[in-house]
Design a protein around this motif. Structure first.
Motif, PDB file in Angstrom:
ATOM      1  N   LYS A   1      16.334  25.277  35.001  1.00 40.84           N
ATOM      2  CA  LYS A   1      16.333  23.843  34.720  1.00 40.84           C
ATOM      3  C   LYS A   1      15.845  23.573  33.302  1.00 40.84           C
ATOM      4  N   GLY A   2      16.307  22.471  32.747  1.00 38.58           N
ATOM      5  CA  GLY A   2      15.781  21.996  31.466  1.00 38.58           C
ATOM      6  C   GLY A   2      15.249  20.593  31.679  1.00 38.58           C
ATOM      7  N   ILE A   3      14.108  20.313  31.081  1.00 37.19           N
ATOM      8  CA  ILE A   3      13.517  18.970  31.235  1.00 37.19           C
ATOM      9  C   ILE A   3      13.246  18.388  29.849  1.00 37.19           C
ATOM     10  N   ILE A   4      13.694  17.156  29.658  1.00 43.75           N
ATOM     11  CA  ILE A   4      13.377  16.419  28.425  1.00 43.75           C
ATOM     12  C   ILE A   4      12.292  15.416  28.785  1.00 43.75           C
ATOM     13  N   SER A   5      11.197  15.473  28.055  1.00 42.29           N
ATOM     14  CA  SER A   5      10.092  14.563  28.354  1.00 42.29           C
ATOM     15  C   SER A   5       9.753  13.745  27.106  1.00 42.29           C
ATOM     16  N   PRO A   6      10.341  12.545  26.993  1.00 42.52           N
ATOM     17  CA  PRO A   6      10.034  11.723  25.822  1.00 42.52           C
ATOM     18  C   PRO A   6       8.561  11.292  25.828  1.00 42.52           C
TER      19      PRO A   6
ATOM     20  N   ALA B   1       9.609   3.387  24.840  1.00 40.27           N
ATOM     21  CA  ALA B   1       9.948   4.535  25.683  1.00 40.27           C
ATOM     22  C   ALA B   1      11.107   4.174  26.610  1.00 40.27           C
ATOM     23  N   HIS B   2      11.149   2.943  27.028  1.00 39.46           N
ATOM     24  CA  HIS B   2      12.230   2.525  27.921  1.00 39.46           C
ATOM     25  C   HIS B   2      13.587   2.863  27.302  1.00 39.46           C
ATOM     26  N   HIS B   3      13.779   2.470  26.061  1.00 33.11           N
ATOM     27  CA  HIS B   3      15.068   2.753  25.397  1.00 33.11           C
ATOM     28  C   HIS B   3      15.258   4.248  25.147  1.00 33.11           C
ATOM     29  N   ARG B   4      14.195   4.933  24.741  1.00 26.81           N
ATOM     30  CA  ARG B   4      14.333   6.369  24.423  1.00 26.81           C
ATOM     31  C   ARG B   4      14.675   7.174  25.679  1.00 26.81           C
ATOM     32  N   VAL B   5      14.040   6.784  26.785  1.00 25.46           N
ATOM     33  CA  VAL B   5      14.324   7.477  28.053  1.00 25.46           C
ATOM     34  C   VAL B   5      15.756   7.172  28.498  1.00 25.46           C
TER      35      VAL B   5
ATOM     36  N   GLU C   1      17.684  17.667  32.605  1.00 28.74           N
ATOM     37  CA  GLU C   1      17.388  16.314  33.089  1.00 28.74           C
ATOM     38  C   GLU C   1      16.259  15.683  32.285  1.00 28.74           C
ATOM     39  N   VAL C   2      16.080  14.391  32.488  1.00 29.99           N
ATOM     40  CA  VAL C   2      15.039  13.661  31.763  1.00 29.99           C
ATOM     41  C   VAL C   2      13.952  13.301  32.752  1.00 29.99           C
ATOM     42  N   ASP C   3      12.713  13.460  32.330  1.00 26.31           N
ATOM     43  CA  ASP C   3      11.609  13.087  33.206  1.00 26.31           C
ATOM     44  C   ASP C   3      10.756  12.049  32.484  1.00 26.31           C
TER      45      ASP C   3
END
Ligand SMILES: Nc1ncnc2c1ncn2[C@@H]1O[C@H](COP(=O)(O)OP(=O)(O)OP(=O)(O)O)[C@@H](O)[C@H]1O
Ligand SMILES: NC(=O)c1ccc[n+]([C@@H]2O[C@H](COP(=O)(O)O)[C@@H](O)[C@H]2O)c1
Ligand SMILES: [Zn+2]
Length: 284
Positions: free
Chosen positions: A48-53, A66-70, A84-86
């Motif tokens: 798995k890959g996770i993007i965590s802004p 953060a709302h827009h970046r996520v 995926e994005v977390d």
């Protein structure tokens, strides 16, 4: 013991922390490059890959909400079957050390409990393994139908570009004990980036040199120095960013008119959260 069988592969989860202001094609490429690298070793399986802004409390200049970046990161990864994005990190009211984000994701893999928080994001004792004093909860990672050639606990490795690794030497930005725990217990995957000489940087640091087996350097041969800063700059100048970010991200930026001279002034004159935190610590 199963984990000592060299035939068995270690499962790896790649975690990328950063501003993603906005996410670019190069951020997505980091994951592909790192996965290819691990699979080519024959020893690892990237699951798995996770993007965590990072959250807004990071206070970086020009950081939009953060709302827009996520949302942009989610749009960018919607066609990926493994990245995926977390938004856990970005939904915290305070800025969080990257180590805490790594711990959180590692513990979540071991026990995906919604009450999992920074409080119980405690250190590991061995790379990719559960702490000895952990309560013996049901371990969802060891699925019944798990392939027999997989070692048990997945490792969560920090995926970054070489500029992030080199930022370790900036005074008051990283705590030494955090860097130690990252390289000792989790591991780093670092993708080369123009202008950085990571090998020399590792050579010059006793700590990093000691843990060099847990620092994976991946050479990007098809170089492309896209950065979010350059994307924002192009947008401010009314220039095209097509083919530098996914089309859906470009459309979202345009629809919401996200980047402007005003947005670039956000947090101007504000000290970055880690610098604030550690500078005040060192005074106490
Ligand atoms: N072109 C690139 N090559 C290698 N690593 C990259 C590249 N672009 C981003 N990264 C890495 O992606 C992670 C997230 O970075 P970040 O959100 O700061 O993007 P960025 O493009 O560096 O943005 P900014 O210009 O605002 O600093 C970091 O580890 C960074 O090193
Ligand atoms: N001490 C720390 O844990 C520490 C210090 C500085 C930046 N970071 C993280 O590194 C990333 C850097 O992102 P940028 O390159 O966009 O500033 C962010 O996710 C930030 O939270 C962590
Ligand atoms: Zn950056």
């Amino acid at each position: 013991m199963a984990s000592e069988d060299p035939e068995k592969k270690t499962e790896v989860v790649l975690l990328a922390c950063g501003s993603f202001n906005p996410i670019t094609n190069m951020h997505l490429r980091l994951f592909e490059l790192a996965r290819d690298y691990f699979h080519e070793t024959g020893k690892y399986k990237v699951i798995k890959g996770i993007i965590s802004p990072v959250g807004d409390a990071y206070k970086k200049k020009g950081l939009i909400s953060a709302h827009h970046r996520v949302t942009m990161a989610k749009l960018a990864t919607k066609n990926s079957d493994w990245v995926e994005v977390d938004d856990w990190e970005s939904s915290q009211s305070e800025w969080l050390e990257t180590l805490k984000v790594l711990r959180y994701h590692h513990q979540k893999l071991l026990s995906p409990d919604p009450t999992n928080s920074t409080q119980n994001a405690l250190p590991l004792t061995k790379p990719g393994r559960k702490r000895k004093q952990d309560p013996h909860k049901h371990d969802p990672v060891k699925k019944k139908n798990q392939s027999p050639d997989i070692k048990s606990a997945p490792q969560v490795k920090l995926l970054c570009g070489s500029d992030m690794l080199e930022s370790f030497r900036i005074p008051n930005l990283w705590k030494l004990e955090d860097i130690t725990e990252i390289v000792e217990n989790h591991g780093l995957v670092c993708i080369s980036r123009a202008g950085n000489n990571v090998q020399k940087f590792i050579y010059e640091s006793d700590l990093l040199w000691r843990h060099k087996n847990n620092i994976h350097l991946v050479e990007e041969w098809i170089t492309n120095d896209i950065s979010s800063t350059k994307i924002r700059r192009a947008l401010r100048r009314g220039q095209s960013i097509r083919y530098l970010v996914p089309d859906v991200v470009q459309a979202y930026i345009e629809k919401n008119d996200l980047y402007s001279p005003e947005s670039e002034d956000r947090n101007a004159g504000v000290v970055l959260a880690p610098l604030q935190k550690y500078a005040s610590d060192s005074k106490n």
